[in-house]
Design a protein around this motif. Sequence first.
Motif, mmCIF file in Angstrom:
data_model
loop_
_atom_site.group_PDB
_atom_site.id
_atom_site.type_symbol
_atom_site.label_atom_id
_atom_site.label_comp_id
_atom_site.label_asym_id
_atom_site.label_seq_id
_atom_site.Cartn_x
_atom_site.Cartn_y
_atom_site.Cartn_z
ATOM 1 N N SER A 1 -167.157 -57.572 -78.281
ATOM 2 C CA SER A 1 -166.828 -58.976 -78.462
ATOM 3 C C SER A 1 -167.689 -59.838 -77.535
ATOM 4 N N ILE A 2 -167.907 -61.077 -77.941
ATOM 5 C CA ILE A 2 -168.620 -62.029 -77.083
ATOM 6 C C ILE A 2 -167.962 -62.093 -75.720
ATOM 7 N N LEU A 3 -166.637 -62.068 -75.704
ATOM 8 C CA LEU A 3 -165.892 -62.250 -74.459
ATOM 9 C C LEU A 3 -165.856 -60.993 -73.596
ATOM 10 N N ASP A 4 -166.435 -59.897 -74.069
ATOM 11 C CA ASP A 4 -166.552 -58.687 -73.246
ATOM 12 C C ASP A 4 -167.840 -58.688 -72.426
ATOM 13 N N LYS A 5 -168.688 -59.656 -72.672
ATOM 14 C CA LYS A 5 -169.969 -59.713 -71.962
ATOM 15 C C LYS A 5 -169.823 -60.442 -70.631
ATOM 16 N N LYS A 6 -170.754 -60.165 -69.708
ATOM 17 C CA LYS A 6 -170.779 -60.858 -68.423
ATOM 18 C C LYS A 6 -171.413 -62.233 -68.582
ATOM 19 N N ILE A 7 -171.185 -63.085 -67.590
ATOM 20 C CA ILE A 7 -171.743 -64.438 -67.633
ATOM 21 C C ILE A 7 -173.262 -64.399 -67.789
ATOM 22 N N SER A 8 -173.922 -63.517 -67.029
ATOM 23 C CA SER A 8 -175.390 -63.452 -67.079
ATOM 24 C C SER A 8 -175.879 -63.050 -68.471
ATOM 25 N N GLU A 9 -175.129 -62.171 -69.150
ATOM 26 C CA GLU A 9 -175.516 -61.742 -70.498
ATOM 27 C C GLU A 9 -175.362 -62.889 -71.497
ATOM 28 N N LEU A 10 -174.252 -63.624 -71.396
ATOM 29 C CA LEU A 10 -174.042 -64.762 -72.295
ATOM 30 C C LEU A 10 -175.062 -65.859 -72.033
ATOM 31 N N HIS A 11 -175.384 -66.067 -70.769
ATOM 32 C CA HIS A 11 -176.381 -67.076 -70.410
ATOM 33 C C HIS A 11 -177.727 -66.752 -71.063
ATOM 34 N N GLN A 12 -178.091 -65.483 -71.045
ATOM 35 C CA GLN A 12 -179.355 -65.057 -71.651
ATOM 36 C C GLN A 12 -179.341 -65.274 -73.163
ATOM 37 N N HIS B 1 -179.788 -68.863 -73.826
ATOM 38 C CA HIS B 1 -181.170 -69.235 -73.518
ATOM 39 C C HIS B 1 -182.123 -68.868 -74.669
ATOM 40 N N THR B 2 -181.868 -67.720 -75.302
ATOM 41 C CA THR B 2 -182.734 -67.268 -76.400
ATOM 42 C C THR B 2 -182.264 -67.784 -77.762
ATOM 43 N N LYS B 3 -181.234 -68.634 -77.749
ATOM 44 C CA LYS B 3 -180.680 -69.241 -78.976
ATOM 45 C C LYS B 3 -180.040 -68.222 -79.930
ATOM 46 N N GLU B 4 -179.712 -67.037 -79.420
ATOM 47 C CA GLU B 4 -179.005 -66.044 -80.244
ATOM 48 C C GLU B 4 -177.522 -66.364 -80.347
ATOM 49 N N LEU B 5 -177.084 -67.284 -79.499
ATOM 50 C CA LEU B 5 -175.675 -67.644 -79.417
ATOM 51 C C LEU B 5 -175.603 -69.128 -79.100
ATOM 52 N N SER B 6 -174.585 -69.795 -79.600
ATOM 53 C CA SER B 6 -174.363 -71.195 -79.247
ATOM 54 C C SER B 6 -173.079 -71.314 -78.436
ATOM 55 N N VAL B 7 -172.928 -72.441 -77.761
ATOM 56 C CA VAL B 7 -171.687 -72.685 -77.015
ATOM 57 C C VAL B 7 -170.507 -72.721 -77.983
ATOM 58 N N THR B 8 -170.739 -73.285 -79.155
ATOM 59 C CA THR B 8 -169.672 -73.331 -80.173
ATOM 60 C C THR B 8 -169.220 -71.927 -80.549
ATOM 61 N N ASP B 9 -170.148 -70.983 -80.645
ATOM 62 C CA ASP B 9 -169.800 -69.586 -80.942
ATOM 63 C C ASP B 9 -168.845 -69.035 -79.873
ATOM 64 N N LEU C 1 -163.105 -65.983 -70.341
ATOM 65 C CA LEU C 1 -164.093 -65.223 -69.567
ATOM 66 C C LEU C 1 -163.667 -65.103 -68.115
ATOM 67 N N PHE C 2 -163.096 -66.178 -67.595
ATOM 68 C CA PHE C 2 -162.644 -66.190 -66.205
ATOM 69 C C PHE C 2 -161.637 -67.315 -66.024
ATOM 70 N N SER C 3 -160.965 -67.320 -64.897
ATOM 71 C CA SER C 3 -159.946 -68.335 -64.649
ATOM 72 C C SER C 3 -159.896 -68.665 -63.170
ATOM 73 N N LEU C 4 -159.203 -69.753 -62.853
ATOM 74 C CA LEU C 4 -158.895 -70.094 -61.471
ATOM 75 C C LEU C 4 -157.419 -69.884 -61.229
ATOM 76 N N GLY C 5 -157.116 -69.298 -60.068
ATOM 77 C CA GLY C 5 -155.728 -69.169 -59.627
ATOM 78 C C GLY C 5 -155.599 -69.760 -58.239
ATOM 79 N N SER C 6 -154.409 -69.681 -57.679
ATOM 80 C CA SER C 6 -154.210 -70.060 -56.279
ATOM 81 C C SER C 6 -153.457 -68.937 -55.591
ATOM 82 N N ASP C 7 -153.734 -68.772 -54.299
ATOM 83 C CA ASP C 7 -153.203 -67.635 -53.543
ATOM 84 C C ASP C 7 -152.569 -68.154 -52.253
#
Length: 485
Positions: A2-13, A16-24, A168-174
């Motif tokens: 899934s798209i959401l199983d990828k790391k931030i750096s992978e999605l960023h790439q 960058h190469t237009k293989e994916l859009s933010v809308t996707d 992909l990620f979240s913010l919490g408080s501790d």
Amino acid sequence: MSILDKKISELHQLLHTKELSVTDIVDATFDRIHQVDDKVRAFLTLNEEYSRIKAKQLDEKLVSGADRGLLFGMPIGIKDNIVTKGIRTTCASRILESFEPIYDATVVERLTNADTITIGKLNMDEFAMGSSNENSGFHPTHNPWDLSCVPGGSSGASAAAVSAGEVLFSLGSDTGGSIRQPAAFCGVVGLKPTYGLVSRYGLVAFASSLDQIGPITTSVEDNAYLLQAIAGNDPMDSTSAKVDIPDYLASLTGEVKGLKIGVPKEYLGEGVQPDVKERVMEALKVLEGLGATWEEVSLPHSRYALATYYLLSSSEASANLSRFDGVRYGLRSDNSHNLIDMYKQSRSEGFGEEVKRRIMLGTFALSSGYYDAYYKKAQKVRTLIKEDFTKIFEKYDVIIGPTTPSASFKCGAMTKDPLTMYMNDILTIPVNLAGVPAISVPCGFSEGLPIGLQIIGKHFDESTIYKVAHAFEQATEHHKAKPKL
């Protein structure tokens, strides 16, 4: 994958190469939420219409070739005690059920400036008071690994949503373990930064001298990306520290040779389940194999941490929550006949049982005749706990132990026994009292449920914590396991 199983750096790439859009990415996020959140119940408020509009705007920036940071177009979930302009912020409490802030918290503002997209607000224990996410004023959240178990708390939904692949990620408080404990229960990575490293402006206060916002992610690398974006001094927060922010990603070398680890005997003693001890010892062997060394040490005053924490945090909560009175904003009771009655009825109807319990405990500890015996003495013990850490860090680079005494427990198992519930934070609380940073990373399983390894560092030395956590993560496979929802 899934798209959401990828790391931030992978999605960023891929962006960058237009293989994916933010809308996707945004479409995949909401598809996943609509698929599983009726089981997990992590979200209190979704920001779907705005998120899709924002995604199209960011896609236009992509086409124009505008400069893009690593978090560009990444969806994020925000714990519901961090204020978001125009998006309902309730602290999972009926007293704030209809509250819509008119400004963003500093962390949200910084993430917005990094072109992230706030997908929605995540459930929690009411006003961050709890260890199971069963104290929400709306509904409990469930652990994606076993829906009959709790996700931990108070940032339980922040961890559960990441674990379930909803964000992909979240913010919490501790405040006393509220990022690390649910991260351990849900098999994800959760960091409690050094007190003062991340601005608390816009975080609805529970205990102001203990609260700290931090990132929850699926990998140590992603965690470092997120901390890089939110860390730094903020003139709007008087407790914000003026320190240089290093390049956290530069510390992810996998190299820990010569590193000295202290392992507190108190963290592997009575009350810690055998499976948990075994996984921690296995983790220490992995780090030994990478060239680190470890020795048993002692944090002698940690035995008093639980009592110290609940006296101090409840005292601060008693003062902080006095502002919710039915006058300026939030719930106002319709059953009152005069001003005093309105205060009483609004707070009685708006606050849940756990919040009332802690307000009463804190008010008692601060009252005339009891202040010296309880609150003042607890502050002295807090100093001793902090000194224990200082002494160990004179010789060792990090402290390692389990994040929690056990894996997750069944929903409802401890709701009628608050003292036993409080014991779930016994290994995380000393870190907050000392103000030092700590991370929880997955280190194995007990009967199919994740176990967390806690790595504690010196003040403002998140880089070393990340170095150790990343080296361990790369040498193991625990972080790759996913719940089968």
